[in-house]
Design a protein around this motif. Structure first.
Motif, PDB file in Angstrom:
ATOM      1  N   LYS A 119     -19.174 -17.003   1.672  1.00 59.30           N
ATOM      2  CA  LYS A 119     -19.139 -18.295   2.365  1.00 59.30           C
ATOM      3  C   LYS A 119     -17.851 -19.060   2.055  1.00 59.30           C
ATOM      4  CE  LYS A 119     -21.709 -22.489   3.300  1.00 59.30           C
ATOM      5  NZ  LYS A 119     -23.020 -23.126   3.329  1.00 59.30           N
ATOM      6  N   ARG A 120     -17.406 -18.987   0.804  1.00 55.94           N
ATOM      7  CA  ARG A 120     -16.252 -19.799   0.401  1.00 55.94           C
ATOM      8  C   ARG A 120     -14.938 -19.280   0.975  1.00 55.94           C
ATOM      9  NH1 ARG A 120     -13.974 -20.995  -5.718  1.00 55.94           N
ATOM     10  NH2 ARG A 120     -13.094 -23.040  -5.259  1.00 55.94           N
ATOM     11  N   TRP A 121     -14.759 -17.953   0.971  1.00 56.64           N
ATOM     12  CA  TRP A 121     -13.477 -17.373   1.381  1.00 56.64           C
ATOM     13  C   TRP A 121     -13.571 -16.467   2.603  1.00 56.64           C
ATOM     14  CZ3 TRP A 121      -9.966 -20.046  -0.914  1.00 56.64           C
ATOM     15  CH2 TRP A 121     -10.140 -20.485  -2.224  1.00 56.64           C
ATOM     16  N   GLY A 122     -14.786 -16.225   3.103  1.00 53.66           N
ATOM     17  CA  GLY A 122     -14.924 -15.371   4.278  1.00 53.66           C
ATOM     18  C   GLY A 122     -14.862 -13.889   3.962  1.00 53.66           C
ATOM     19  N   PHE A 123     -15.195 -13.486   2.719  1.00 49.64           N
ATOM     20  CA  PHE A 123     -15.221 -12.066   2.378  1.00 49.64           C
ATOM     21  C   PHE A 123     -16.271 -11.350   3.235  1.00 49.64           C
ATOM     22  CE2 PHE A 123     -13.679 -12.692  -2.290  1.00 49.64           C
ATOM     23  CZ  PHE A 123     -12.434 -13.047  -1.802  1.00 49.64           C
ATOM     24  N   SER A 124     -16.047 -10.057   3.497  1.00 47.06           N
ATOM     25  CA  SER A 124     -16.960  -9.303   4.363  1.00 47.06           C
ATOM     26  C   SER A 124     -18.202  -8.827   3.625  1.00 47.06           C
ATOM     27  CB  SER A 124     -16.231  -8.099   4.953  1.00 47.06           C
ATOM     28  OG  SER A 124     -15.778  -7.249   3.913  1.00 47.06           O
ATOM     29  N   GLY A 125     -18.171  -8.797   2.293  1.00 43.65           N
ATOM     30  CA  GLY A 125     -19.307  -8.271   1.540  1.00 43.65           C
ATOM     31  C   GLY A 125     -19.245  -6.751   1.445  1.00 43.65           C
ATOM     32  N   ARG A 126     -20.246  -6.142   0.800  1.00 43.18           N
ATOM     33  CA  ARG A 126     -20.272  -4.691   0.604  1.00 43.18           C
ATOM     34  C   ARG A 126     -21.158  -4.029   1.658  1.00 43.18           C
ATOM     35  NH1 ARG A 126     -19.266  -3.827  -4.868  1.00 43.18           N
ATOM     36  NH2 ARG A 126     -18.885  -1.651  -4.325  1.00 43.18           N
ATOM     37  N   ASN A 127     -21.238  -2.699   1.612  1.00 44.38           N
ATOM     38  CA  ASN A 127     -22.101  -1.954   2.522  1.00 44.38           C
ATOM     39  C   ASN A 127     -23.572  -2.313   2.303  1.00 44.38           C
ATOM     40  OD1 ASN A 127     -19.905  -0.654   3.534  1.00 44.38           O
ATOM     41  ND2 ASN A 127     -20.168   1.200   2.302  1.00 44.38           N
ATOM     42  N   ALA A 128     -24.347  -2.250   3.377  1.00 41.22           N
ATOM     43  CA  ALA A 128     -25.786  -2.496   3.259  1.00 41.22           C
ATOM     44  C   ALA A 128     -26.557  -1.200   3.022  1.00 41.22           C
ATOM     45  CB  ALA A 128     -26.299  -3.181   4.514  1.00 41.22           C
ATOM     46  N   THR A 129     -25.845  -0.076   3.015  1.00 41.06           N
ATOM     47  CA  THR A 129     -26.495   1.236   2.846  1.00 41.06           C
ATOM     48  C   THR A 129     -25.578   2.136   2.011  1.00 41.06           C
ATOM     49  OG1 THR A 129     -27.428   3.107   4.057  1.00 41.06           O
ATOM     50  CG2 THR A 129     -25.569   1.998   5.069  1.00 41.06           C
ATOM     51  N   HIS A 130     -25.767   3.447   2.064  1.00 46.75           N
ATOM     52  CA  HIS A 130     -24.977   4.419   1.293  1.00 46.75           C
ATOM     53  C   HIS A 130     -25.071   4.157  -0.208  1.00 46.75           C
ATOM     54  CE1 HIS A 130     -23.295   6.407   4.774  1.00 46.75           C
ATOM     55  NE2 HIS A 130     -22.964   5.239   5.287  1.00 46.75           N
ATOM     56  N   GLY A 131     -26.295   3.983  -0.679  1.00 50.14           N
ATOM     57  CA  GLY A 131     -26.504   3.867  -2.119  1.00 50.14           C
ATOM     58  C   GLY A 131     -26.339   2.476  -2.687  1.00 50.14           C
ATOM     59  N   MET A 132     -26.000   1.479  -1.856  1.00 53.20           N
ATOM     60  CA  MET A 132     -25.845   0.108  -2.347  1.00 53.20           C
ATOM     61  C   MET A 132     -27.214  -0.540  -2.535  1.00 53.20           C
ATOM     62  SD  MET A 132     -22.728  -0.808  -2.785  1.00 53.20           S
ATOM     63  CE  MET A 132     -21.084  -0.250  -2.402  1.00 53.20           C
ATOM     64  N   LYS A 133     -27.340  -1.354  -3.582  1.00 50.48           N
ATOM     65  CA  LYS A 133     -28.594  -2.054  -3.825  1.00 50.48           C
ATOM     66  C   LYS A 133     -28.269  -3.423  -4.422  1.00 50.48           C
ATOM     67  CE  LYS A 133     -33.180  -1.175  -5.691  1.00 50.48           C
ATOM     68  NZ  LYS A 133     -34.001  -0.268  -6.512  1.00 50.48           N
ATOM     69  N   HIS A 134     -28.724  -4.480  -3.756  1.00 44.70           N
ATOM     70  CA  HIS A 134     -28.476  -5.860  -4.205  1.00 44.70           C
ATOM     71  C   HIS A 134     -26.971  -6.148  -4.338  1.00 44.70           C
ATOM     72  CE1 HIS A 134     -32.694  -5.598  -4.940  1.00 44.70           C
ATOM     73  NE2 HIS A 134     -32.577  -4.855  -6.035  1.00 44.70           N
ATOM     74  N   GLU A 135     -26.164  -5.571  -3.454  1.00 47.79           N
ATOM     75  CA  GLU A 135     -24.712  -5.724  -3.571  1.00 47.79           C
ATOM     76  C   GLU A 135     -24.085  -6.292  -2.294  1.00 47.79           C
ATOM     77  OE1 GLU A 135     -22.324  -4.433  -6.018  1.00 47.79           O
ATOM     78  OE2 GLU A 135     -23.957  -4.256  -7.445  1.00 47.79           O
ATOM     79  N   GLU A 136     -24.915  -6.703  -1.324  1.00 50.53           N
ATOM     80  CA  GLU A 136     -24.377  -7.029  -0.001  1.00 50.53           C
ATOM     81  C   GLU A 136     -23.338  -8.148  -0.028  1.00 50.53           C
ATOM     82  OE1 GLU A 136     -27.552  -6.643  -0.658  1.00 50.53           O
ATOM     83  OE2 GLU A 136     -28.546  -5.413   0.850  1.00 50.53           O
ATOM     84  N   ARG A 137     -23.518  -9.143  -0.904  1.00 50.74           N
ATOM     85  CA  ARG A 137     -22.625 -10.304  -0.889  1.00 50.74           C
ATOM     86  C   ARG A 137     -21.813 -10.442  -2.182  1.00 50.74           C
ATOM     87  NH1 ARG A 137     -23.972 -13.885   3.332  1.00 50.74           N
ATOM     88  NH2 ARG A 137     -23.167 -15.696   2.230  1.00 50.74           N
ATOM     89  N   THR A 138     -21.674  -9.357  -2.923  1.00 49.70           N
ATOM     90  CA  THR A 138     -20.863  -9.421  -4.148  1.00 49.70           C
ATOM     91  C   THR A 138     -19.384  -9.245  -3.813  1.00 49.70           C
ATOM     92  OG1 THR A 138     -21.221  -7.064  -4.511  1.00 49.70           O
ATOM     93  CG2 THR A 138     -22.697  -8.590  -5.653  1.00 49.70           C
ATOM     94  N   LEU A 139     -18.521  -9.562  -4.778  1.00 49.20           N
ATOM     95  CA  LEU A 139     -17.075  -9.551  -4.532  1.00 49.20           C
ATOM     96  C   LEU A 139     -16.491  -8.146  -4.510  1.00 49.20           C
ATOM     97  CD1 LEU A 139     -15.798 -12.452  -6.811  1.00 49.20           C
ATOM     98  CD2 LEU A 139     -16.396 -12.545  -4.408  1.00 49.20           C
ATOM     99  N   GLY A 140     -16.990  -7.262  -5.363  1.00 49.67           N
ATOM    100  CA  GLY A 140     -16.309  -5.989  -5.581  1.00 49.67           C
ATOM    101  C   GLY A 140     -15.377  -6.131  -6.777  1.00 49.67           C
ATOM    102  N   SER A 141     -14.295  -5.407  -6.781  1.00 50.45           N
ATOM    103  CA  SER A 141     -13.359  -5.450  -7.907  1.00 50.45           C
ATOM    104  C   SER A 141     -12.634  -6.792  -7.958  1.00 50.45           C
ATOM    105  CB  SER A 141     -12.334  -4.327  -7.767  1.00 50.45           C
ATOM    106  OG  SER A 141     -11.333  -4.462  -8.754  1.00 50.45           O
ATOM    107  N   VAL A 142     -12.433  -7.311  -9.176  1.00 50.25           N
ATOM    108  CA  VAL A 142     -11.687  -8.570  -9.334  1.00 50.25           C
ATOM    109  C   VAL A 142     -10.376  -8.354 -10.097  1.00 50.25           C
ATOM    110  CG1 VAL A 142     -13.694 -10.071  -9.180  1.00 50.25           C
ATOM    111  CG2 VAL A 142     -13.001  -9.185 -11.406  1.00 50.25           C
TER     112      VAL A 142
END
Length: 204
Positions: A119-142
Motif C-alpha cells: 500500500k505504501r510504495w505500490g509493491f506487487s507482492g509475491r506469488n499466490a501459488t508455487h509453494g508460497m504460504k502467507h507471503e502474498e504481501r511481504t517485501l521479499g529481499s531487503v
C-alpha cells in the motif's frame, strides 16, 4: 503574488457550457487579514503574514489579544514587487482571484497510519501459488550479503500520509464571492476541513 488561506469542504462536479462534467474541490477561502508585511530592511526578507478564522472577543486569551486568529501563516516573497498589493490591516477575500487562473495548493495529506510495502510504495507482492504460504504481501529481499546490512532509504513498511504536499498548476473553475468559496479543478490534499494554502505567483 496572490495568497489566501482556506478549508477544504468537499469534492463535486461542475458542468461547463458544452455539458462536460469537471471534477472540482470546493474550498472555503478567507476572509484573511494582513497582519504584517515583511521587508528586507526591517526583517531581512520579503514576506506577508496572514490571519485566518478570527476568534470571538469572549474567547480571546490574553496572549492572542494583539492577533486574535486561530490560524496565522507567513508566506515568503521573492521581491518587493510581489508585496505591492499588500498593506497591513487589509482584508483579503476570493475576489482577489480570477476564474481560469492557475494556482498552487498546499496542505496536509490524509494520515493512513502504519502501512505495508504494497500500500505504501505500490509493491506487487509475491506469488499466490508455487509453494508460497502467507507471503502474498511481504517485501521479499531487503538487501544483499554484502554489505550485510539494510541500505539507508530502503522502501519499507511505515507511517503513511500526514505529510505536507503541494500541487501546482490547478485551475480555478468558478468563484462564489458571496459564500467565499473557490471551486478548484481536480483533487487537493487532505480530508474535509483540512487547512489549505492557495498561492498564485507571477511566473506560474
Amino acid at each position: 503574488m496572490k495568497v489566501i488561506l482556506g478549508r477544504k469542504i468537499k469534492m463535486a462536479q461542475i458542468f461547463d457550457e458544452k455539458g462536460n462534467a469537471i471534477p472540482v474541490t470546493f474550498v472555503l477561502a478567507g476572509p484573511c487579514k494582513v497582519l504584517d508585511v515583511k521587508t528586507k530592511e526591517k526583517d531581512g526578507y520579503f514576506g506577508v503574514k496572514l490571519g485566518f478564522e478570527e476568534i470571538e472577543n469572549k474567547k480571546i486569551k490574553k496572549s492572542k489579544k494583539h492577533q486574535p486568529f486561530k490560524v496565522i501563516k507567513e508566506f515568503r516573497a521573492k521581491s518587493e514587487e510581489d508585496l505591492k498589493d499588500f498593506k497591513e490591516g487589509q482584508e483579503i477575500n476570493v475576489s482577489s482571484f480570477q476564474e481560469k487562473e492557475k494556482v498552487c495548493v498546499a496542505g496536509t495529506t490524509k494520515g493512513k497510519g502504519f502501512q505495508g510495502g504494497v500500500k505504501r510504495w505500490g509493491f506487487s507482492g509475491r506469488n499466490a501459488t508455487h509453494g508460497m504460504k502467507h507471503e502474498e504481501r511481504t517485501l521479499g529481499s531487503v538487501g544483499s550479503t554484502r554489505p550485510a546490512r539494510v541500505i539507508k532509504g530502503k522502501k519499507m513498511p511505515g507511517r503513511t500520509g500526514g505529510e505536507r504536499l503541494t500541487i501546482k498548476n490547478l485551475e480555478i473553475v468558478k468563484i462564489f464571492p458571496k459564500e467565499n468559496i473557490i471551486a478548484i479543478k481536480g483533487a487537493v490534499p487532505g480530508r474535509k476541513g483540512t487547512l489549505l494554502e492557495i498561492v498564485k505567483r507571477e511566473k506560474e
